[in-house]
Design a protein around this motif. Sequence first.
Motif, PDB file in Angstrom:
ATOM      1  N   ARG A 169       3.577 100.838 -20.076  1.00 48.59           N
ATOM      2  CA  ARG A 169       3.087 101.636 -21.206  1.00 48.59           C
ATOM      3  C   ARG A 169       4.252 101.962 -22.150  1.00 48.59           C
ATOM      4  NH1 ARG A 169      -1.357 104.878 -21.404  1.00 48.59           N
ATOM      5  NH2 ARG A 169      -1.531 104.864 -19.145  1.00 48.59           N
ATOM      6  N   GLY A 170       4.015 101.754 -23.451  1.00 52.00           N
ATOM      7  CA  GLY A 170       5.041 102.093 -24.444  1.00 52.00           C
ATOM      8  C   GLY A 170       6.196 101.104 -24.503  1.00 52.00           C
ATOM      9  N   LYS A 171       6.039  99.990 -23.827  1.00 48.16           N
ATOM     10  CA  LYS A 171       7.117  99.000 -23.842  1.00 48.16           C
ATOM     11  C   LYS A 171       6.779  97.895 -24.842  1.00 48.16           C
ATOM     12  CE  LYS A 171       9.464 100.817 -20.386  1.00 48.16           C
ATOM     13  NZ  LYS A 171       9.258 100.437 -18.998  1.00 48.16           N
ATOM     14  N   VAL A 172       7.688  96.929 -24.912  1.00 41.23           N
ATOM     15  CA  VAL A 172       7.473  95.753 -25.767  1.00 41.23           C
ATOM     16  C   VAL A 172       6.889  94.650 -24.895  1.00 41.23           C
ATOM     17  CG1 VAL A 172       8.575  94.021 -27.222  1.00 41.23           C
ATOM     18  CG2 VAL A 172       9.389  96.387 -27.269  1.00 41.23           C
ATOM     19  N   PHE A 173       5.783  94.074 -25.368  1.00 40.40           N
ATOM     20  CA  PHE A 173       5.080  93.099 -24.540  1.00 40.40           C
ATOM     21  C   PHE A 173       4.909  91.802 -25.322  1.00 40.40           C
ATOM     22  CE2 PHE A 173       1.536  91.189 -22.245  1.00 40.40           C
ATOM     23  CZ  PHE A 173       1.852  91.492 -20.917  1.00 40.40           C
ATOM     24  N   ALA A 174       5.120  90.673 -24.620  1.00 41.21           N
ATOM     25  CA  ALA A 174       5.026  89.377 -25.284  1.00 41.21           C
ATOM     26  C   ALA A 174       3.737  88.669 -24.866  1.00 41.21           C
ATOM     27  CB  ALA A 174       6.249  88.535 -24.926  1.00 41.21           C
ATOM     28  N   ALA A 217      11.535  84.992 -23.519  1.00 45.26           N
ATOM     29  CA  ALA A 217      11.570  86.317 -24.141  1.00 45.26           C
ATOM     30  C   ALA A 217      11.695  87.415 -23.087  1.00 45.26           C
ATOM     31  CB  ALA A 217      10.305  86.529 -24.969  1.00 45.26           C
ATOM     32  N   VAL A 218      10.966  87.255 -22.008  1.00 42.82           N
ATOM     33  CA  VAL A 218      11.034  88.283 -20.959  1.00 42.82           C
ATOM     34  C   VAL A 218      12.372  88.171 -20.221  1.00 42.82           C
ATOM     35  CG1 VAL A 218       9.994  89.106 -18.802  1.00 42.82           C
ATOM     36  CG2 VAL A 218       8.534  88.434 -20.718  1.00 42.82           C
ATOM     37  N   GLY A 219      12.788  86.926 -19.980  1.00 41.93           N
ATOM     38  CA  GLY A 219      14.058  86.721 -19.266  1.00 41.93           C
ATOM     39  C   GLY A 219      15.234  87.317 -20.021  1.00 41.93           C
ATOM     40  N   SER A 220      15.214  87.234 -21.354  1.00 45.67           N
ATOM     41  CA  SER A 220      16.337  87.772 -22.124  1.00 45.67           C
ATOM     42  C   SER A 220      16.169  89.257 -22.413  1.00 45.67           C
ATOM     43  CB  SER A 220      16.458  87.014 -23.440  1.00 45.67           C
ATOM     44  OG  SER A 220      15.307  87.298 -24.228  1.00 45.67           O
ATOM     45  N   ASN A 221      15.074  89.849 -21.884  1.00 44.80           N
ATOM     46  CA  ASN A 221      14.838  91.286 -22.055  1.00 44.80           C
ATOM     47  C   ASN A 221      14.393  91.653 -23.462  1.00 44.80           C
ATOM     48  OD1 ASN A 221      14.574  93.685 -20.828  1.00 44.80           O
ATOM     49  ND2 ASN A 221      16.735  93.940 -20.298  1.00 44.80           N
ATOM     50  N   LEU A 222      14.061  90.627 -24.260  1.00 49.67           N
ATOM     51  CA  LEU A 222      13.553  90.925 -25.598  1.00 49.67           C
ATOM     52  C   LEU A 222      12.223  91.667 -25.458  1.00 49.67           C
ATOM     53  CD1 LEU A 222      14.143  90.389 -28.602  1.00 49.67           C
ATOM     54  CD2 LEU A 222      12.639  88.403 -28.432  1.00 49.67           C
ATOM     55  N   ALA A 223      11.429  91.218 -24.496  1.00 43.97           N
ATOM     56  CA  ALA A 223      10.190  91.933 -24.177  1.00 43.97           C
ATOM     57  C   ALA A 223      10.320  92.455 -22.749  1.00 43.97           C
ATOM     58  CB  ALA A 223       8.998  90.995 -24.281  1.00 43.97           C
ATOM     59  N   GLN A 224       9.765  93.620 -22.537  1.00 40.45           N
ATOM     60  CA  GLN A 224       9.863  94.185 -21.185  1.00 40.45           C
ATOM     61  C   GLN A 224       8.746  93.681 -20.275  1.00 40.45           C
ATOM     62  OE1 GLN A 224      10.469  97.365 -23.602  1.00 40.45           O
ATOM     63  NE2 GLN A 224      12.295  96.073 -23.699  1.00 40.45           N
ATOM     64  N   GLY A 225       7.820  92.930 -20.890  1.00 40.79           N
ATOM     65  CA  GLY A 225       6.767  92.349 -20.072  1.00 40.79           C
ATOM     66  C   GLY A 225       6.112  91.213 -20.830  1.00 40.79           C
ATOM     67  N   GLY A 226       5.425  90.346 -20.095  1.00 39.36           N
ATOM     68  CA  GLY A 226       4.756  89.257 -20.772  1.00 39.36           C
ATOM     69  C   GLY A 226       3.719  88.652 -19.850  1.00 39.36           C
ATOM     70  N   ALA A 227       2.745  87.983 -20.476  1.00 38.16           N
ATOM     71  CA  ALA A 227       1.703  87.333 -19.689  1.00 38.16           C
ATOM     72  C   ALA A 227       1.882  85.840 -19.850  1.00 38.16           C
ATOM     73  CB  ALA A 227       0.339  87.756 -20.181  1.00 38.16           C
TER      74      ALA A 227
ATOM     75  N   TYR B 112      20.389  96.379 -27.525  1.00 39.38           N
ATOM     76  CA  TYR B 112      19.646  96.798 -28.701  1.00 39.38           C
ATOM     77  C   TYR B 112      18.189  96.392 -28.547  1.00 39.38           C
ATOM     78  CZ  TYR B 112      24.438  96.933 -30.402  1.00 39.38           C
ATOM     79  OH  TYR B 112      25.763  97.178 -30.537  1.00 39.38           O
ATOM     80  N   PRO B 113      17.421  97.138 -27.771  1.00 41.98           N
ATOM     81  CA  PRO B 113      16.014  96.769 -27.582  1.00 41.98           C
ATOM     82  C   PRO B 113      15.257  96.902 -28.903  1.00 41.98           C
ATOM     83  CG  PRO B 113      16.679  98.544 -26.089  1.00 41.98           C
ATOM     84  CD  PRO B 113      17.765  98.386 -27.078  1.00 41.98           C
ATOM     85  N   MET B 114      14.175  96.202 -28.960  1.00 39.63           N
ATOM     86  CA  MET B 114      13.320  96.275 -30.137  1.00 39.63           C
ATOM     87  C   MET B 114      12.915  97.714 -30.403  1.00 39.63           C
ATOM     88  SD  MET B 114      10.452  93.413 -30.189  1.00 39.63           S
ATOM     89  CE  MET B 114      10.816  91.806 -29.629  1.00 39.63           C
TER      90      MET B 114
END
Lengths: 322, 484
Positions: A169-174, A217-227, B112-114
């Motif tokens: 919740r409240g994270k970045v999701f891909a 994207a998830v591996g590089s932590n750009l998104a904190q989760g992904g499907a 630097y997270p989004m």
Amino acid sequence: MPNAILAPALTTAGVSASIAAIAQRFVPLRKAAILKEEHLDRRTFLALAAAVSASPLCAEAQTNAAMRIGLSPVFLDDQLSFLNDWRDYLQGRIGRAVRFVQRGSYREIMDLLLEQKLDFAWICGYPYVRNRARLRLLAVPVMEGRPQYQSYLIVPATDKTTNSILDLRGKVFAYSDPDSNSGFLYPRYALMQLKENPERFFARTFFTWAHRKIVEAVGSNLAQGGAVDSYVWETLRLYHPELTRRTRIVEKSPYFGHTPVVARTGVSRAEFDTMQEALLGMSQNVAGKALLKRLNLDGFVAGDDALFDGIARMMRALDART
Amino acid sequence: MLRLHDLSFRYKIPLRSSVLMLITALVVTASLIVREYDELRQDLATTSGHLGRVLANTLVAPLTHDDPWRAYEIINSPFHGGASESNPQTASLVMVLDANRRVFVATDPNQYPMLSDPSRANTDFYELWQAVARHNEPDTRPVEVKGSKSLYMVTPIISDGYRLGTLIMGYSKDAFLPRFFGIAKRAGLITLAVLVLLLPASWYWGQRFAKPLVDLAQSMGRIGREIPDEDEVGLYESKDEIGQLGAAFKTMLRELREKQSLEREVMLSERLAAVGRLAAGVAHEINNPLGGMLNAISTYRRHGNDDPLAARTLSLVERGLVQIKDTVSALLVESKMQSHYLTRQDIEDTHTLVQTDAHRKRVRFDWRNEVDGTLPLPSTLVRQVLINLMMNAIQAAPQEGEVACRVEREGERLRVQVGNNGDYIPQERMEHLFEPFSSQREDGHGLGLWVTWQIVHQLGGEIVAESVPDETRFTVTLPLAEAA
């Protein structure tokens, strides 16, 4: 699409010229075909080409000269050398030129398919069920003995605490693609089932337009989760473990019908059968098996529409919500 | 403790030149590094300027379409060329900020997270933002944040005059360091090589430069105990300062030596003068009673008394008294004696007078009288001087030896030179040469030179004796002035 542009220009008067042009086009293809177990000899090939282009349905025939197969990133469509080999294999099997058409999103492939600009396409179950009336199911890939796959919820490997999608919740999701079942439809459905609003649950969502890139994207932590599509993830684990190693699977969805290969309705029975036979027969010969191994698939089966009922249910549920 | 100040120039000069070389090398290296830094920055500004513009243009679509993944792929593309991390031209961080200064996407999502505020992760961004907030030109601007380890290149992402966001490229200054170390290392090696080459040269040069100074210092140290010979000093003659110093030092040595000999002369002459005064005093004191005694003997003889014993005794006394009178009168040089002026003939007469002795000894006599007319000098005294000197010379000359006499007028002076080729007079005798009774000869009373000296001095002249093996020469100069 040179063929489409070329077609209206061809008239009966220009037939002989076009025969020559077509023959010329086929020369390199024939060379490739010689390398295959079953190839057409040159004479048959030329005769066939001549027959097709000399028919009154010249323009139509011209577009059919090459079998146009749309590919979407439901599998690792970025392996160009594999695609080249696969095309050669299919050409050898169906006795016709094959042209793979790739686009950046599912939608573009779907649009081309529905506009009859593609003959076949390997698409996702979600757009298939949405457009079931205008498509014909040709084949379904088989992985680990079943024509089904899952949606994996992945997080970065560095995240040791997330246990369910609710922790995101409240994270970045891909998401992978708005027309993807495993990479979009299912996670949203899952959230809905958990009485969450998929539109507001995450602080930010974005599309990577390919499952492989979800892993990146998830591996590089750009998104904190992904499907991600379980098939893609498992294949990557095999060929690019450095990518999957940086992610961790948190949840696995129920099984859904695997990404189907479909035909547009306009494809003739013969073409449909030839193509189906070519795909289904891959597991029957050495070359086909080698290609399947590279695809990380057991093979293709004809498949049953009922495989996709689960996806249809989720789609209806989400559609009803909006 | 050995102080640097006390070191000999032999070591100081090479040391100083080495220090100078090191300082030069340091300054050159430092300026090279500064230049390299400037060039790196310049290159960076150029390359990142191009890159920034290209990226910013490309990023317009992902920003308007809200497609962070596309943006992520774009900003990561500069890293995919296989560029090594140590290349300072490769950005260590690329970041896209949205219009609200939140991270749209960054190459380092961990830090630097989004959607985060970048200044929370790195305080550089406070200042960075201050510097670029009003920067609305679509070109790349370098921003240096004080105390930061990174250089930043900032490019606004502008579409149709609307600022969509900001592209920030960070370049680690640490990546510059290996280059600087490389330059410093190369410069160090070159300096070392130059030192190795130049040190022997500077050592030799230092030695060469220091040697005259060291010699001078040593020679000066000897003054007081002795006056070093000029040739021993070994200072070269030239117009440079050391040459001038050497010349001045040699002049000083010469003058010191002259002063020393002058002092010795003065001392000698004062001693002779004192002896002269004493002798004259004694002679006067003796002369008066002597005259009386001789008168008494004469009176006694005249008034007759034929006592033979008395006569014999008186005769003996008289002979003794006369001898005393001779000696005393020899001691008493009467310069006030009335005498006519010296003529050429007077001089010629003296030559005639000594001829007998010269013949007896068969010496070759080289006589040159170049005086014409009359000279305002007392002839008696001059003749006595001439006779004394010539007699001495004949005596000193060996059998069949040589004697030379030359008399000439030299301006307002009369010069008399008398030489012989007899035994030479050793130095220790020279000092007492003119003293009375100093003669070692058996004949004569040894007053000849003494009387000569007295006469010359009373006439205000000078007498110089020079003696080297095979030649002894006396030179007398007498001024003509006052008498005239």
